[in-house]
Write a protein that holds these residues in place. Structure first.
Motif, PDB file in Angstrom:
ATOM      1  N   ASN A  81       1.328  -1.160  -0.217  1.00 20.59           N
ATOM      2  CA  ASN A  81      -0.132  -0.064  -0.415  1.00 20.59           C
ATOM      3  C   ASN A  81       0.783   1.173  -0.186  1.00 20.59           C
ATOM      4  O   ASN A  81       0.326   2.616  -0.773  1.00 20.59           O
ATOM      5  N   ARG A  82       1.785   1.590   0.464  1.00 24.04           N
ATOM      6  CA  ARG A  82       2.501   2.228   0.920  1.00 24.04           C
ATOM      7  C   ARG A  82       3.528   2.852  -0.470  1.00 24.04           C
ATOM      8  O   ARG A  82       3.491   3.773  -0.843  1.00 24.04           O
ATOM      9  N   ALA A  83       3.580   1.491  -1.666  1.00 25.72           N
ATOM     10  CA  ALA A  83       4.637   1.409  -2.526  1.00 25.72           C
ATOM     11  C   ALA A  83       3.393   2.160  -3.073  1.00 25.72           C
ATOM     12  O   ALA A  83       3.445   3.478  -4.687  1.00 25.72           O
ATOM     13  N   ASP A  84       2.234   1.780  -3.714  1.00 26.52           N
ATOM     14  CA  ASP A  84       1.318   2.021  -4.253  1.00 26.52           C
ATOM     15  C   ASP A  84       0.880   3.347  -4.346  1.00 26.52           C
ATOM     16  O   ASP A  84       0.383   4.652  -5.446  1.00 26.52           O
ATOM     17  N   ARG A  85       1.017   4.590  -3.840  1.00 33.98           N
ATOM     18  CA  ARG A  85       1.081   5.959  -2.954  1.00 33.98           C
ATOM     19  C   ARG A  85       2.240   6.331  -3.203  1.00 33.98           C
ATOM     20  O   ARG A  85       1.422   7.594  -3.900  1.00 33.98           O
TER      21      ARG A  85
ATOM     22  N   GLU B 156       3.522   5.652  -6.192  1.00 33.72           N
ATOM     23  CA  GLU B 156       2.596   5.636  -7.602  1.00 33.72           C
ATOM     24  C   GLU B 156       2.166   6.277  -7.650  1.00 33.72           C
ATOM     25  O   GLU B 156       2.228   6.764  -8.908  1.00 33.72           O
ATOM     26  N   ILE B 157       0.753   6.774  -6.835  1.00 36.67           N
ATOM     27  CA  ILE B 157       0.087   7.602  -7.065  1.00 36.67           C
ATOM     28  C   ILE B 157       0.574   8.953  -7.191  1.00 36.67           C
ATOM     29  O   ILE B 157      -0.037  10.134  -7.861  1.00 36.67           O
ATOM     30  N   ARG B 158       1.354   9.172  -6.249  1.00 36.34           N
ATOM     31  CA  ARG B 158       1.910  11.082  -5.908  1.00 36.34           C
ATOM     32  C   ARG B 158       2.516  10.668  -7.164  1.00 36.34           C
ATOM     33  O   ARG B 158       2.395  12.374  -7.851  1.00 36.34           O
ATOM     34  N   ASP B 159       2.891   9.847  -8.020  1.00 34.00           N
ATOM     35  CA  ASP B 159       4.009  10.227  -9.602  1.00 34.00           C
ATOM     36  C   ASP B 159       3.024  10.722  -9.873  1.00 34.00           C
ATOM     37  O   ASP B 159       3.467  11.755 -11.428  1.00 34.00           O
ATOM     38  N   LEU B 160       1.817   9.591  -9.570  1.00 29.99           N
ATOM     39  CA  LEU B 160       0.362  10.046 -11.679  1.00 29.99           C
ATOM     40  C   LEU B 160       0.400  11.235 -11.065  1.00 29.99           C
ATOM     41  O   LEU B 160      -0.041  11.802 -11.959  1.00 29.99           O
ATOM     42  N   GLN B 161       0.277  11.969 -10.005  1.00 32.91           N
ATOM     43  CA  GLN B 161      -0.408  12.962  -9.778  1.00 32.91           C
ATOM     44  C   GLN B 161       0.254  14.226 -10.043  1.00 32.91           C
ATOM     45  O   GLN B 161      -0.740  15.118 -10.914  1.00 32.91           O
ATOM     46  N   LYS B 162       1.412  13.869 -10.066  1.00 41.67           N
ATOM     47  CA  LYS B 162       2.321  15.071 -10.459  1.00 41.67           C
ATOM     48  C   LYS B 162       2.279  15.165 -12.404  1.00 41.67           C
ATOM     49  O   LYS B 162       2.236  16.565 -12.553  1.00 41.67           O
ATOM     50  N   THR B 163       2.264  14.378 -12.850  1.00 51.09           N
ATOM     51  CA  THR B 163       1.583  14.437 -14.105  1.00 51.09           C
ATOM     52  C   THR B 163       0.417  15.004 -15.038  1.00 51.09           C
ATOM     53  O   THR B 163       0.265  14.914 -16.150  1.00 51.09           O
ATOM     54  N   GLU B 164      -0.269  14.070 -14.170  1.00 51.19           N
ATOM     55  CA  GLU B 164      -1.835  14.796 -14.038  1.00 51.19           C
ATOM     56  C   GLU B 164      -1.759  15.816 -13.913  1.00 51.19           C
ATOM     57  O   GLU B 164      -1.860  16.885 -13.306  1.00 51.19           O
ATOM     58  N   LYS B 165      -2.956  16.751 -15.357  1.00 44.89           N
ATOM     59  CA  LYS B 165      -3.433  17.799 -15.246  1.00 44.89           C
ATOM     60  C   LYS B 165      -4.833  18.169 -15.899  1.00 44.89           C
ATOM     61  O   LYS B 165      -5.851  17.661 -15.885  1.00 44.89           O
TER      62      LYS B 165
ATOM     63  N   TYR C   7      -6.395   1.281  -5.573  1.00 43.70           N
ATOM     64  CA  TYR C   7      -6.373   0.555  -6.543  1.00 43.70           C
ATOM     65  C   TYR C   7      -7.220   0.665  -7.707  1.00 43.70           C
ATOM     66  O   TYR C   7      -6.889   1.251  -8.866  1.00 43.70           O
ATOM     67  N   ASP C   8      -8.318   2.122  -7.170  1.00 44.26           N
ATOM     68  CA  ASP C   8      -8.799   2.248  -8.265  1.00 44.26           C
ATOM     69  C   ASP C   8      -8.364   3.556  -8.540  1.00 44.26           C
ATOM     70  O   ASP C   8      -8.691   3.961  -9.136  1.00 44.26           O
ATOM     71  N   GLU C   9      -8.287   4.382  -7.447  1.00 45.84           N
ATOM     72  CA  GLU C   9      -6.992   6.052  -7.827  1.00 45.84           C
ATOM     73  C   GLU C   9      -6.197   6.093  -9.401  1.00 45.84           C
ATOM     74  O   GLU C   9      -6.128   6.613 -10.088  1.00 45.84           O
ATOM     75  N   MET C  10      -5.599   4.569  -8.904  1.00 49.70           N
ATOM     76  CA  MET C  10      -4.094   4.172  -9.869  1.00 49.70           C
ATOM     77  C   MET C  10      -4.670   4.555 -11.217  1.00 49.70           C
ATOM     78  O   MET C  10      -4.418   4.379 -11.937  1.00 49.70           O
ATOM     79  N   LYS C  11      -5.630   3.689 -11.257  1.00 48.89           N
ATOM     80  CA  LYS C  11      -6.894   2.783 -12.214  1.00 48.89           C
ATOM     81  C   LYS C  11      -7.194   4.335 -13.543  1.00 48.89           C
ATOM     82  O   LYS C  11      -7.708   5.002 -14.296  1.00 48.89           O
ATOM     83  N   ARG C  12      -8.483   4.862 -12.514  1.00 50.29           N
ATOM     84  CA  ARG C  12      -8.571   6.574 -12.939  1.00 50.29           C
ATOM     85  C   ARG C  12      -7.193   6.800 -13.484  1.00 50.29           C
ATOM     86  O   ARG C  12      -7.450   7.821 -14.817  1.00 50.29           O
TER      87      ARG C  12
ATOM     88  N   LYS D  43      -4.092   6.873 -14.790  1.00 48.79           N
ATOM     89  CA  LYS D  43      -3.556   5.632 -15.676  1.00 48.79           C
ATOM     90  C   LYS D  43      -4.732   5.967 -16.668  1.00 48.79           C
ATOM     91  O   LYS D  43      -4.230   6.068 -17.703  1.00 48.79           O
ATOM     92  N   ASN D  44      -6.094   5.539 -16.763  1.00 51.12           N
ATOM     93  CA  ASN D  44      -6.795   6.248 -18.151  1.00 51.12           C
ATOM     94  C   ASN D  44      -6.831   7.272 -18.405  1.00 51.12           C
ATOM     95  O   ASN D  44      -6.880   7.436 -20.194  1.00 51.12           O
ATOM     96  N   LYS D  45      -6.705   7.996 -17.771  1.00 48.32           N
ATOM     97  CA  LYS D  45      -6.473   9.441 -17.504  1.00 48.32           C
ATOM     98  C   LYS D  45      -5.169   9.533 -18.706  1.00 48.32           C
ATOM     99  O   LYS D  45      -5.120  10.118 -19.249  1.00 48.32           O
ATOM    100  N   LEU D  46      -4.421   9.069 -18.250  1.00 47.42           N
ATOM    101  CA  LEU D  46      -2.711  10.224 -19.197  1.00 47.42           C
ATOM    102  C   LEU D  46      -2.919   9.356 -20.357  1.00 47.42           C
ATOM    103  O   LEU D  46      -2.120   9.352 -20.951  1.00 47.42           O
TER     104      LEU D  46
END
Length: 416
Positions: A334-338, A340-349, A404-409, A411-414
């Motif tokens: 779960n910590r690793a997932d967090r 990854e979410i942090r890194d994905l959020q950096k690229t999300e606009k 899981y839901d946030e990473m999926k969202r 990744k799909n958006k990106l």
């Protein structure tokens, strides 16, 4: 002998109840409802053995193992889920709870009848005696025939593209379409009595029985239709799911794009008969369950059937060690997932969603919460520790689902 009916009380999938409905047909009576996810804490009224057919998807709460000493099990139709292998959000510890004492429980009541090749091979790899039994829904009988004015086809949880294609195919005919889902409202559904849920299953199966044909992506729609002799096409996005092997070879099946393009021919106006690969397994599985019931009925001393005799205190100590190890594994996942979410959020606009809205913890907040929990375990008795760990596992499961839901969202958006 007392009999228990295995159910998943807070299910969100009608397929769980279809399996329970198939089991109930064999039972002389239902004395107890046995909740699959809390089977370790089941208690009969007088501590007597309760014969239970253990056909199900096992299990979201993997730490609830082994079953209670009051359960006398028949292992058939068994699928033990490995969420990592199945690419699902859930407990990341795989088959860990089926080693040691957990494995000894299966060995005591083996061979374990598995409903799929993945579970079968996984148990054999652990040194646990196992055999292929098939899914309990293959034993379902035909439902009653109901007169209807117009023929109809059932589309059960298929994609919008498949539905559109079938509607175009039926345009100008007198054939109706019934769009059905196996998704149920979890909160509302768990308040229903089993008699109400059983009736929903029976009504649904009756609809399938009277259909011209059924198209579905659901295993526990396709196999009941196979058992009832209803022409069925499995339309599924992957032909490599561990849950569907060997049923890919038993069913007419294809990917949605193969069906829509005409590459796979299944004429809904004149559907072909089902394959018959399942019939020997159906007979064998029916015979196995009937023999179990016959062997348990009218026994003066049903306790003589019990074969697992590890003291409860020893079981609880084993569960504590296993749960603590699993909780630590889950913490790191779960910590690793967090991260990854942090890194994905950096690229999300342009996202209007924030961490508070998502109820997600930062890595530091999660670490501090975990440390507080870990320290609180000290100076507790084993039963107290196990109770705390069970609650912690539920917390980790909620975190994993949110992650899981946030990473999926993201990744799909990106991808867009």
């Amino acid at each position: 002998m007392k009999y228990g009916l295995l159910i998943h009380k807070p299910t969100s999938n009608l397929g769980d109840d279809i399996q329970s409905y198939a089991i109930e047909r064999f039972l002389p009576q239902v004395d107890y409802l046995v909740d699959r996810e809390w089977i370790h804490s089941f208690k009969s009224d007088k501590g007597e053995p309760v014969a239970t057919v253990m056909a199900a998807w096992w299990m979201r709460y993997k730490w609830a193992w082994p079953p209670s000493k009051d359960i006398y099990p028949l292992f058939v139709g068994w699928h033990y889920s490995d969420q990592a292998a199945a690419k699902q959000a859930g407990c990341p510890v795989g088959y860990d709870f089926l080693t040691g004492i957990g494995g000894k429980y299966l060995e005591a009541y083996g061979p374990v009848g598995c409903r799929d090749e993945y579970t079968l091979q996984s148990l054999k790899d652990k040194g646990i005696e196992a055999e292929f039994s098939g899914c309990i829904t293959l034993t379902l009988p035909k439902q009653k025939k109901v007169p209807h004015e117009r023929e109809y086809i059932c589309l059960v949880d298929v994609s919008a593209k498949v539905e559109k294609y079938v509607r175009a195919r039926l345009e100008g005919t007198d054939i109706d379409i019934k769009v059905i889902t196996h998704d149920v409202d979890q909160k509302a559904y768990k308040t229903l009595q089993w008699s109400e849920r059983s009736q929903i299953v029976e009504d649904t199966l009756t609809v399938y029985q009277n259909a011209k044909c059924v198209l579905t992506r659901r295993l526990h729609c396709a196999l009941p239709c196979l058992a009832m002799g209803v022409p069925v096409l499995l339309v599924i996005h992957t032909l490599e799911s561990i849950r569907f092997d060997p049923y890919y070879d038993w069913l007419r099946c294809c990917k949605p794009e193969q069906y829509i393009s005409g590459e796979y021919d299944f004429d809904v106006l004149n559907p072909p008969d089902n394959k018959t690969n399942h019939l020997e397994t159906r007979r064998s599985l029916t015979r196995k369950v009937e023999e179990f019931i016959a062997d348990t009925m009218n026994r003066d001393h049903p306790e003589e059937l019990l074969k697992f005799h590890v003291p409860e205190k020893k079981v609880e100590k084993w569960r504590y060690k296993k749960m603590l190890s699993a909780a630590k594994t889950w913490y790191h996942v779960n910590r690793a997932d967090r991260e990854e979410i942090r890194d994905l959020q950096k690229t999300e606009k342009g996202s209007g969603r924030n961490r508070k809205q998502l109820s997600l913890l930062t890595e530091q907040e999660y670490f501090e919460e975990w440390e507080k929990f870990r320290k609180s375990l000290f100076l507790r008795t084993i039963p107290e520790k196990n109770q705390m760990l069970e609650q912690r596992m539920l917390v980790e499961l909620r975190y994993m689902r949110k992650n899981y839901d946030e990473m999926k969202r993201l990744k799909n958006k990106l991808k867009k």
